[in-house]
Design an enzyme around this catalytic site. Structure first.
Site, short mmCIF file in Angstrom:
data_model
loop_
_atom_site.label_atom_id
_atom_site.label_comp_id
_atom_site.label_asym_id
_atom_site.label_seq_id
_atom_site.Cartn_x
_atom_site.Cartn_y
_atom_site.Cartn_z
N ASP A 1 4.65 4.25 -19.40
CA ASP A 1 3.29 4.78 -19.37
C ASP A 1 3.20 5.88 -18.33
O ASP A 1 2.28 5.92 -17.51
CB ASP A 1 2.30 3.65 -19.06
CG ASP A 1 0.85 4.03 -19.34
OD1 ASP A 1 0.62 5.07 -19.99
OD2 ASP A 1 -0.07 3.30 -18.91
N TRP B 1 0.84 -1.20 0.00
CA TRP B 1 0.00 0.00 0.00
C TRP B 1 0.87 1.25 0.00
O TRP B 1 1.84 1.35 0.76
CB TRP B 1 -0.91 0.01 1.23
CG TRP B 1 -1.75 1.24 1.34
CD1 TRP B 1 -1.51 2.32 2.14
CD2 TRP B 1 -2.96 1.52 0.63
NE1 TRP B 1 -2.50 3.26 1.98
CE2 TRP B 1 -3.41 2.80 1.05
CE3 TRP B 1 -3.71 0.83 -0.32
CZ2 TRP B 1 -4.58 3.38 0.55
CZ3 TRP B 1 -4.88 1.40 -0.82
CH2 TRP B 1 -5.29 2.66 -0.38
N LEU B 2 0.54 2.21 -0.87
CA LEU B 2 1.19 3.52 -0.87
C LEU B 2 0.19 4.55 -0.38
O LEU B 2 -0.92 4.64 -0.92
CB LEU B 2 1.65 3.90 -2.28
CG LEU B 2 2.71 3.00 -2.94
CD1 LEU B 2 3.00 3.52 -4.34
CD2 LEU B 2 3.97 2.94 -2.10
#
Length: 299
Positions: free
Chosen positions: A207, A97-98
């Site tokens: 991207d 998780w960030l």
């Protein structure tokens, strides 16, 4: 989604019970979730139908490659793939998780954070040259969004970009009955424009638009959702100017760490044509007009 099947899969992969599952917005391909486990860990998960598991496999491969390239201490954060597989009828990618800021912050007080993110990208690009393949491409095809991205190895950057990037998109358009006037003429010209440009084959994100990067709440920056390959580092800096773009401090931070070569401004539009064509092939609409106008402008 089948929450019970996901919970069982999460326990098998992590050894912990799923305590809470919350949807996370922002994704346009996969469903995204915040997972709180009984042991206190927080994770991020992407889910989709089972036949899209290869898309998640390619993402995990790209994230691992980017993380392995970074020097320690890490100049920027990249989520860690924790588990990948099928939970019942759904494909799942479990990531660390960030804690991102809810929306990108700009202004003088945040310039330093964006500058650090730019410098971190420059360090990643430079670090990727150590022990890297001298060719352009990647060990497997992957995906740009939901579109197949071919990555056959090539000793020539000009040939790789014209064949595997622009040529692939133009052939896709033609198969769909949307042949673009002057597309073939552009391919011939582009090969000549890039012939004397000899970039080193860096590991690129592939991207890097503003939706695939962000600032962390406790400081620093992060990048995610890659479409990696070995290519000209300028492609990342070019795309960072597309679809809203990054703030000027990001580019200044990159330039301070590893300046781009002369002529890079003239290649931005050509490199970003690849992404316009990909959006046209995926989503249609005004992207066809934008792609045609870009080709005309380049010629």
């Amino acid at each position: 989604m089948a929450t019970q099947e996901l919970a069982q899969w999460i326990k098998q992969q992590t050894g912990a019970e799923l305590a809470r599952l919350s949807p996370v917005g922002g994704g346009c391909i996969h469903s995204a979730w915040r997972l709180e486990l009984q042991d206190g860990r927080v994770c991020f998960a992407k889910t989709n139908q089972a036949d899209l598991l290869p898309v998640l496999e390619a993402e995990a491969d790209g994230l691992r490659a980017l993380r392995q390239t970074l020097d320690a201490p890490r100049p920027l954060q990249i989520p860690e793939p924790l588990a990948l597989g099928l939970a019942g009828r759904e494909a799942v990618l479990l990531l660390s998780w960030l804690e991102l800021q809810s929306s990108p912050q700009r202004g003088s007080q945040h310039d330093s954070a964006w500058g650090e993110l730019g410098a971190g990208l420059a360090q990643l690009h430079r670090s990727s040259l150590r022990g890297g393949d001298e060719r352009f491409g990647w060990g497997q095809d992957n995906f740009l969004g939901s579109a197949l991205q071919p990555n056959r190895w090539n000793d020539s950057w000009a040939d790789f970009f014209c064949q595997e990037r622009l040529g692939h998109q133009l052939r896709w358009a033609a198969r769909s009955g949307r042949s673009l006037p002057q597309g073939e003429a552009l391919l011939k010209e582009a090969a000549g424009w890039l012939a004397d440009h000899k970039p080193e084959p860096c590991l690129v994100h592939g991207d890097l638009w503003s939706g695939n990067a962000g600032q962390l709440r406790d400081g620093g920056g992060a990048i995610f959702d890659p479409a990696v390959y070995r290519g000209d580092r300028e492609v990342d800096l070019a795309m960072a100017q597309l679809f809203g773009g990054f703030p000027a401090s990001f580019f200044a931070g990159y330039q301070r760490c590893w300046p781009l070569p002369p002529g890079h401004q003239q290649r931005v539009e050509l490199y970003n044509l690849y992404h316009l064509l990909n959006h046209a092939n995926l989503f249609g609409g005004s992207y066809w007009q934008q792609s045609a106008a870009c080709i005309q402008s380049l010629l």
